[in-house]
Scaffold this active site. Structure first.
Site, PDB file in Angstrom:
ATOM      1  N   ASP A  72      -0.312   5.167   0.756  1.00  0.00           N
ATOM      2  CA  ASP A  72      -0.611   6.135   1.812  1.00  0.00           C
ATOM      3  C   ASP A  72      -0.800   5.429   3.150  1.00  0.00           C
ATOM      4  O   ASP A  72      -1.621   4.521   3.281  1.00  0.00           O
ATOM      5  CB  ASP A  72      -1.876   6.920   1.462  1.00  0.00           C
ATOM      6  CG  ASP A  72      -1.737   7.677   0.147  1.00  0.00           C
ATOM      7  OD1 ASP A  72      -0.641   7.648  -0.436  1.00  0.00           O
ATOM      8  OD2 ASP A  72      -2.733   8.278  -0.305  1.00  0.00           O
ATOM      9  N   ASP A 114       0.843  -1.196   0.000  1.00  0.00           N
ATOM     10  CA  ASP A 114       0.000   0.000   0.000  1.00  0.00           C
ATOM     11  C   ASP A 114       0.883   1.252   0.000  1.00  0.00           C
ATOM     12  O   ASP A 114       2.045   1.211   0.423  1.00  0.00           O
ATOM     13  CB  ASP A 114      -0.897  -0.045   1.241  1.00  0.00           C
ATOM     14  CG  ASP A 114      -1.762   1.188   1.383  1.00  0.00           C
ATOM     15  OD1 ASP A 114      -2.387   1.597   0.393  1.00  0.00           O
ATOM     16  OD2 ASP A 114      -1.788   1.751   2.495  1.00  0.00           O
TER      17      ASP A 114
END
Length: 361
Positions: free
Chosen positions: A12, A10
């Site tokens: 953010d 991922d």
């Protein structure tokens, strides 16, 4: 296509800090890396992992999140990573809102569909890393490991980057093989990173002693349980034990990164046992030893060479093994001890590099 160790990561809240107010990194001054992310990614790359970024970016390309606002910090982040040696093989982005009900928004599989369909993912070693439950759900949907990131973990349910590296690069080298035929029922378990606690029961006392020599001098833990047709002879029990042990050692070694690979000679009283080993991925045995008796204890001496032949077949190693002497007991024991000491050198981990110019063993 060969399967690969891939980390689906991922963005953010995992690679970079996610702003707590609007959850958008849409300006350069909002770009901040998560602690220790670069050294962690470099270590994981060195351990053989491919890196793939997988991120949901709500409304990307709309008035609420213009593409240009996303591109500036994204490009800067990628430049920083590349300047430090971090290479992402792919960047996968879902630009939709949750209410759009698209097929690519995590935890759905749309973004990673091609990886799954092409058979590129090594399901045993790959993982999803992210800070949200949707990342863990994606991992579950992909049938791979999920790791929840937290820069300040409070318990074992989440890990920071330093802990993630440890989790992914220090997995115990353990394997268990069960081999059942009409002649034998065999279970072999090895732990290459533990010593002592060996439990070996083959029905052949001297063979038990020889297997224990391999484990003791090899510096690893071995459990062997054999039920075989000893009322006929010892051939099937010894052969199938060797096949199962070789397979277990091969599986426990994994991709062999960091191992010594090579190995040793051993004197034992009047005997000189010489052993040279290469965990090459190619089975080959050269065996030289002469025995004056048909048996040592309850072990047929003709089965000694056959044991090592069968073991090299499933371990897929190159083995040169010889012993000279006058006492058959000492000759046999010196062969097993020399192999154990050589194996100890070959399986020892010292770093993360793969000991082959070919890139595979």
């Amino acid at each position: 296509m060969s399967k690969e160790k891939i980390l689906f990561i991922d963005r953010d809240g995992t690679l970079i800090v996610e702003p707590p107010v609007d959850f958008q990194v849409d300006r350069l001054d909002k770009l901040k890396l998560e602690p220790f992310v670069i050294p962690a990614l470099l270590t994981l790359q060195d351990a053989g992992y491919k890196l793939v970024m997988v991120t949901n970016q709500d409304g990307l390309g709309t008035d609420s999140y213009p593409q240009a606002d996303f591109d500036a910090p994204q490009n800067m982040m990628m430049e920083i990573f590349e300047s430090q040696g971090v290479k992402f093989d792919d960047v996968l982005i879902c630009p939709h809102f949750n209410e759009d009900n698209c097929s690519c928004r995590k935890p759905k599989l749309g973004l990673v569909k091609s990886y799954l369909q092409q058979g590129r993912v090594d399901f045993a070693t790959s993982a999803v890393i992210g800070d949200r439950q949707t990342d863990l759900q994606l991992a579950e949907n992909m049938a791979i490991k999920g790791i929840q990131y937290n820069p300040l973990p409070t318990d074992k349910s989440s890990l920071n980057w330093q802990q993630i590296v440890k989790d992914l690069t220090t997995n115990p080298r353990i394997a268990e093989v069960v081999r059942t035929t009409k002649e034998t029922d065999i279970r072999v378990k090895v732990n290459l990173d533990e010593t002592g606690g060996n439990s070996i029961e083959t029905g052949l006392g001297f063979f038990d002693h020889m297997l224990d020599q391999i484990a003791t001098h090899g510096g690893f833990q071995m459990q062997v349980n054999v039920k075989g047709d000893l009322h006929i002879d010892d051939h099937h029990s010894i052969e199938d034990t060797a096949l199962a042990l070789g397979q277990a050692l091969k599986e426990a070694l994994g991709d062999k990164r960091g191992i010594g690979r090579f190995g040793f000679s051993l004197p034992m009283d009047e005997c000189l046992a010489q052993c040279a080993l290469d965990l090459s991925g190619r089975p080959y045995l050269k065996f030289e030893a002469e025995f004056g008796r048909d048996q040592v204890g309850d072990l047929s001496t003709e089965m000694v060479s056959h044991f090592f032949r069968s073991l090299t077949d499933t371990l897929a190693c190159t083995l040169h093994l010889s012993s000279t002497g006058h006492n058959d007991h000492h000759i046999v024991e010196s062969l097993f001890k020399a192999f154990g000491r050589t194996l100890r050198q070959a399986i020892r981990v010292d770093g993360n590099e793969l000991p082959s110019s070919k890139g595979v063993l």
